[in-house]
Design an enzyme around this catalytic site. Structure first.
Site, PDB file in Angstrom:
ATOM      1  CG  ASP A   7      12.095  -1.873   5.146  1.00 54.06           C
ATOM      2  OD1 ASP A   7      11.300  -1.363   5.970  1.00 54.06           O
ATOM      3  OD2 ASP A   7      12.302  -1.369   4.024  1.00 54.06           O
ATOM      4  CB  CYS A  64       8.707  -1.590   3.894  1.00 52.42           C
ATOM      5  SG  CYS A  64       7.566  -1.294   2.531  1.00 52.42           S
ATOM      6  CB  THR A  66       5.426   3.174   1.112  1.00 52.33           C
ATOM      7  OG1 THR A  66       6.115   2.136   0.387  1.00 52.33           O
ATOM      8  CG2 THR A  66       6.205   4.473   1.041  1.00 52.33           C
ATOM      9  CG  HIS A  97     -15.018  -8.011  -2.391  1.00 47.92           C
ATOM     10  ND1 HIS A  97     -15.526  -6.968  -3.129  1.00 47.92           N
ATOM     11  CD2 HIS A  97     -16.021  -8.396  -1.545  1.00 47.92           C
ATOM     12  CE1 HIS A  97     -16.785  -6.729  -2.752  1.00 47.92           C
ATOM     13  NE2 HIS A  97     -17.099  -7.573  -1.786  1.00 47.92           N
ATOM     14  CG  HIS A 132     -15.868 -11.833  -4.075  1.00 51.16           C
ATOM     15  ND1 HIS A 132     -15.865 -10.677  -4.811  1.00 51.16           N
ATOM     16  CD2 HIS A 132     -16.881 -11.722  -3.191  1.00 51.16           C
ATOM     17  CE1 HIS A 132     -16.833  -9.882  -4.384  1.00 51.16           C
ATOM     18  NE2 HIS A 132     -17.465 -10.487  -3.402  1.00 51.16           N
TER      19      HIS A 132
HETATM   20  C1  RB5 Z   1      13.428   2.134   2.626  1.00 52.62           C
HETATM   21  O1  RB5 Z   1      14.011   3.399   2.688  1.00 52.62           O
HETATM   22  C2  RB5 Z   1      12.136   2.203   1.847  1.00 52.62           C
HETATM   23  O2  RB5 Z   1      12.401   2.345   0.500  1.00 52.62           O
HETATM   24  C3  RB5 Z   1      11.314   0.950   2.106  1.00 52.62           C
HETATM   25  O3  RB5 Z   1      11.039   0.838   3.462  1.00 52.62           O
HETATM   26  C4  RB5 Z   1       9.944   0.871   1.437  1.00 52.62           C
HETATM   27  O4  RB5 Z   1       9.180   2.001   1.686  1.00 52.62           O
HETATM   28  C5  RB5 Z   1       9.936   0.500   0.021  1.00 52.62           C
HETATM   29  O5  RB5 Z   1       8.872   0.369  -0.607  1.00 52.62           O
END
Ligand code: RB5
Length: 147
Positions: A7, A64, A66, A97, A132
């Site tokens: 994203d 994304c 995080t 694993h 595993h």
């Molecule tokens: C977008 O702002 C953010 O929420 C997305 O990139 C991601 O981190 C969601 O888990």
């Protein structure tokens, strides 16, 4: 063939990963997004995850902000073992694993250098199988409603 998607929060990281894959001559299919315009991550995670589950792509990488939203979404698709990784040990072990088939990275968490180190480990570390596999078979049982 590697599936790759992001994203807006992971767009710059995806570009860096694609440059790295090109350097190594690894073929990939880019499922978007195409720039830093804000987009919702679940449809992109779903497209990447389905391409892995249906065999079009062998494994995937999702980025994304995080890595977490991508991993939650991708793991809804049967057969996907997506893992958010932020450091080398977990990245290595999720291949050895868990036979992770979808690496999820955070563009707002990792420097491009650190992320590329994790991508290298993800690509180059084999699955160990053995004991595993029994556990991965149990995960598949959860998907079938048997556990
Ligand atoms: C977008 O702002 C953010 O929420 C997305 O990139 C991601 O981190 C969601 O888990």
């Amino acid at each position: 063939m590697l599936a790759i998607g992001c994203d807006h929060g992971g767009f710059q990281l995806k570009k860096a990963i694609e440059a790295y894959l090109e350097e190594r001559g690894i073929e990939y299919k880019d499922f978007g997004c195409p720039d830093e315009t804000s987009v919702d991550y679940p449809p992109i995670a779903a497209a990447v995850a389905h391409s892995i589950a249906n065999g079009e792509c062998e494994r995937g990488i999702l980025c994304c902000g995080t890595g977490i939203g991508m991993s939650i979404s991708a793991n809804k698709v049967d057969g996907i073992r997506a893992a958010v990784c932020t450091e080398p040990y977990s990245t290595e072990m999720t291949r050895r694993h868990n036979n992770c088939n979808c690496l999820c990275l955070g563009g707002r968490v990792l420097s491009p250098e650190k992320a590329l180190e994790l991508v290298r480990i993800y690509l180059d570390t084999p699955y160990e199988g053995g004991r595993h596999q029994r556990r991965l078979d149990m995960i598949a049982q959860i998907e079938r409603g048997e556990l």
